[in-house]
Design a protein around this motif. Structure first.
Motif, short mmCIF file in Angstrom:
data_model
loop_
_atom_site.label_atom_id
_atom_site.label_comp_id
_atom_site.label_asym_id
_atom_site.label_seq_id
_atom_site.Cartn_x
_atom_site.Cartn_y
_atom_site.Cartn_z
N UNK A 169 0.81 -1.22 0.00
CA UNK A 169 0.00 0.00 0.00
C UNK A 169 0.84 1.27 0.00
N UNK A 170 2.15 1.12 -0.04
CA UNK A 170 3.01 2.29 -0.08
C UNK A 170 3.68 2.63 1.23
N UNK A 171 3.49 1.78 2.24
CA UNK A 171 4.01 2.09 3.56
C UNK A 171 5.03 1.06 4.02
N UNK A 172 6.25 1.52 4.28
CA UNK A 172 7.26 0.69 4.93
C UNK A 172 7.03 0.83 6.43
N UNK A 173 6.73 -0.28 7.08
CA UNK A 173 6.30 -0.21 8.47
C UNK A 173 7.43 0.07 9.45
N UNK A 174 8.66 -0.30 9.09
CA UNK A 174 9.75 -0.10 10.03
C UNK A 174 11.08 -0.23 9.29
N UNK A 175 12.07 0.49 9.77
CA UNK A 175 13.46 0.36 9.32
C UNK A 175 14.30 0.33 10.59
N UNK A 176 14.74 -0.83 10.98
CA UNK A 176 15.46 -0.89 12.24
C UNK A 176 15.99 -2.26 12.59
N UNK A 177 15.95 -2.56 13.86
CA UNK A 177 16.48 -3.80 14.40
C UNK A 177 16.25 -3.78 15.89
N UNK A 178 17.13 -4.41 16.67
CA UNK A 178 16.97 -4.35 18.12
C UNK A 178 16.87 -2.91 18.62
N UNK A 179 17.70 -2.03 18.09
CA UNK A 179 17.60 -0.59 18.33
C UNK A 179 17.70 0.11 16.98
#
Length: 678
Positions: free
Chosen positions: A353-363
């Protein structure tokens, strides 16, 4: 991601799928407590695809019925051996709440149903294999095995248990993230070596009858010592904690009897950026196996399907977290190209839908090692990077992460990129450029930003390995100021932990007062959960801080823990009786009354426990009854009587509200308005 369709794209799960590939037998069979999801967020998928990329034939048996051997035989006997994991989450945590009550769902199972894996799944699967294939090598790994590799406290049985390697009848245990070790193991087995002979591979633990093959190992207290003496247990844990680095770590020896030793080799080296990228270039399907579609699919993939893993490892050092024991304290990061390519691939998915929900990791906001010294000397064994204060060697720099987020936003088809992984707010506050904070508020908050101050008591926060609440307050004010300046209606959602070792009723009440002053009531509160592999769990079992061997108060009784939890949600009518009991026990009746500073109001009609007749008392009930009493008396009361604690909040039990105490209703309305806006 592969362009192929159908079950041929997945690792085979039965003999029909074996035949589709033209195979008679596989080299390795992976047994997992999760459903088979071919996604790099699932450990079984990573190991399976990595072995496949190195020329091995791999099959998967997911959530086998442990009541018989039928499912274990689904793919026949492997050429080289079995690899066993309980799944992405510890099977006991998966099954039980912190109150040891059975959970009713499992997001890693088709249709979200529970009961498809056994308790202590690694042990059960290992022994099940031995019933059918007595001479097949068994290698155990995953989070459950990793955190139980040596003697460990088991919260669910309230006992110290042996290394899981012994109870599972495994031949070799792989701890940590395992990619490097697993290929070294597979290649050695292909060359004719048995796992029992692989005593030299980093990132593994093995059984031995003696220690003659070791060079200068570190000897831990014997099992009978740690099982009977909390000081010996704490000492053993501290030694293990000091040897979680690949540069400074040494072989650890734990003796069980005259002829049984469990030996943990030093940790494997962290992945290089190139090696990390290679993992995400493997031929994942980014989907669950088609067989699960008719059963309702796999809930767990919804949260991670359109999320991007940027890093692993963490130097944050939270004492209730097991990352130091599993992923290590050295941060490893993927390249921008690797992450951007994955994002582009995901953007072409039909349901994107055009949305990256997260870019990360443990922190989320860690993208590099804490300092340059780590590359040559390893992590410090007797000093934390971020507590009690930030180390003067710590390099605070968000430049790379900000650049990555900007690049992702520019990809065609991507409307928004969110950051939903935990961020270390003390690391953000230490960045004097404010570049990341501005970027975060402007582009990457989905209305709410989750942060984890965890508590307000300096004593408790120190035992948690967290910064003082003053640091969080600085972050909160900066966040609100930038939101105001940018005309954003966004909120912080703080997480708190109740009943952590060191927290007494007074600490819990102080936290409740802080929550009251925020005008925020948490929907969910996490009781401290003593899981293997954490400093906090060691404190819980021993009553000692293993880092300095000082005594620690531990709230153990169900009543004590229930009161601390209830205090964090003091406005919930269901918690009235517990909150009142806690305040009375602590001598804080000054917080029972009608003033805005009070946590609860007095019981009505001479009753206690939050009940009025057969009806549970709500805020509306109390306000209505108070208004009736006010009309009847015909008088206004200011309520500003000084209580025994010297405060002038008008919280004397039984005092009646004046007009000014309509603030309670205003606060309720404000809370409701905020909730709607979120």
């Amino acid at each position: 991601m592969s362009n192929r369709t159908g079950t041929m794209n997945f690792l085979p799960m039965n003999k029909i799928e074996l035949n589709q590939r033209g195979w008679d037998q596989v080299d390795f069979i992976i047994i997992t407590g999760d459903a088979y999801v071919d996604h790099p967020s699932f450990g079984a998928a990573i190991i399976g695809r990595l072995l496949e990329a190195n020329g091995y034939k791999v099959g998967v048996i997911a959530q086998p019925d442990w009541r018989s051997t039928k499912d274990i035989e689904a793919l026949g006997k492997p050429v080289l051996g079995f690899m066993v994991t309980a799944g992405n989450i510890d099977s006991m945590v998966n099954h039980y709440t912190v109150g040891k009550k059975k959970r009713h769902n499992d997001v890693y199972t088709p249709g979200n149903v529970s009961g498809k894996r056994p308790d202590r799944a690694t042990i059960v699967y290992g022994n099940l294999i031995r019933q059918v294939y007595k001479d097949s090598p068994v290698i155990i790994g995953g989070i459950e095995a990793s955190l139980r590799r040596m003697a460990h406290y088991d919260y669910w049985s309230d006992q110290v248990k042996r290394s899981i390697l012994l109870d599972s009848q495994g031949d070799l245990l792989v701890y940590g993230m395992a990619e490097k070790a697993i290929i070294e193991i597979a290649d050695a087995m292909k060359a004719g070596l048995h796992p029992k002979d692989l005593t030299y591979i980093k990132g593994t633990a093995h059984k031995a009858k003696n220690t003659d093959h070791l060079f200068e190992p570190v000897i831990l207290p014997r099992f009978d010592q740690v099982n009977g003496d909390v000081k010996a247990y704490a000492d053993s844990f501290r030694i293990q904690y000091e040897h979680t680095d690949h540069i400074t770590g040494k072989a650890l020896v734990e003796q069980y009897d005259d002829h049984t030793y469990v030996i943990q080799n030093p940790p494997a080296a962290p992945l290089t950026t190139q090696e990390f990228d290679h993992i995400y270039d493997l031929d994942f399907m980014y989907a669950y196996h088609p067989k699960y579609e008719a059963l309702g699919g796999i809930e767990a993939i919804k949260e991670i399907k359109y999320s991007l893993t940027s890093n692993r490892g963490c130097f944050g050092g939270c004492h209730f977290c097991a990352l130091a024991f599993h992923q290590g304290r050295v941060v490893q990061s993927r390249s921008h190209d690797s992450i951007i390519n994955e994002a582009k691939m995901l953007s072409h998915e039909p349901d994107f839908k055009g949305y990256i929900q997260d870019v990360g990791g443990p922190t989320a906001n860690f993208r590099k090692a804490a300092c340059k010294k780590q590359a040559e000397h390893g992590v410090c064994t007797h000093k934390a990077c971020m507590t009690p204060d930030l180390c003067n060697q710590l390099e605070v720099d968000h430049t790379d992460y900000v650049k990555l987020l900007k690049s992702l936003r520019q990809i065609d088809g991507i409307k928004k990129v969110f950051v939903r992984s935990g961020i270390r707010y003390d690391y953000v506050v230490a960045d004097k450029t404010n570049a990341f904070m501005n970027e975060l508020v402007e582009h990457h908050v989905s209305g709410q930003l989750r942060v984890a101050p965890e508590h307000v008591s300096d004593t408790v926060l120190a035992l948690m390995g967290k910064p003082s609440i003053g640091v969080y307050e600085t972050f909160r004010k900066q966040f609100e100021q930038i939101n105001k300046r940018k005309h954003k209606d966004q909120y912080l959602v703080p997480y708190f932990i109740s009943s952590h070792p060191g927290s007494n009723l007074n600490d819990a009440i102080a936290l409740a007062e802080y929550i009251r002053d925020l005008g925020f009531q948490p929907d969910q509160v996490q009781d401290f959960y003593p899981t293997p592999g954490t400093i906090s769990t060691c404190m819980y079992y021993t009553g000692l801080n293993p880092l300095d061997m000082t005594a620690v108060f531990v709230p153990r009784s169900n009543q004590d823990k229930a009161m601390q939890r209830a205090l964090l949600q003091f406005s919930n009518p269901k918690n009235y009786r517990l909150v009142k009991e806690a305040l009375i026990i602590a001598g804080r009746e000054d917080l029972i009354g009608y003033d805005k500073k009070c946590l609860i109001q007095p019981a009505l009609g001479g009753r206690s426990g939050g009940k009025y007749g057969n009806k549970q008392v709500t805020g509306e009930d109390i306000a209505r009854k108070a208004a009736q009493a006010k009309r009847k008396s015909g008088r206004k009361r200011s309520g500003k009587t000084e209580n025994k604690h010297g405060s002038k909040h008008g919280c004397k039990p039984g005092s009646k509200p004046g007009n000014k105490n309509n603030n309670d209703r205003k606060k309720t309305n404000l809370s409701a308005k905020r909730k709607r806006s979120r």
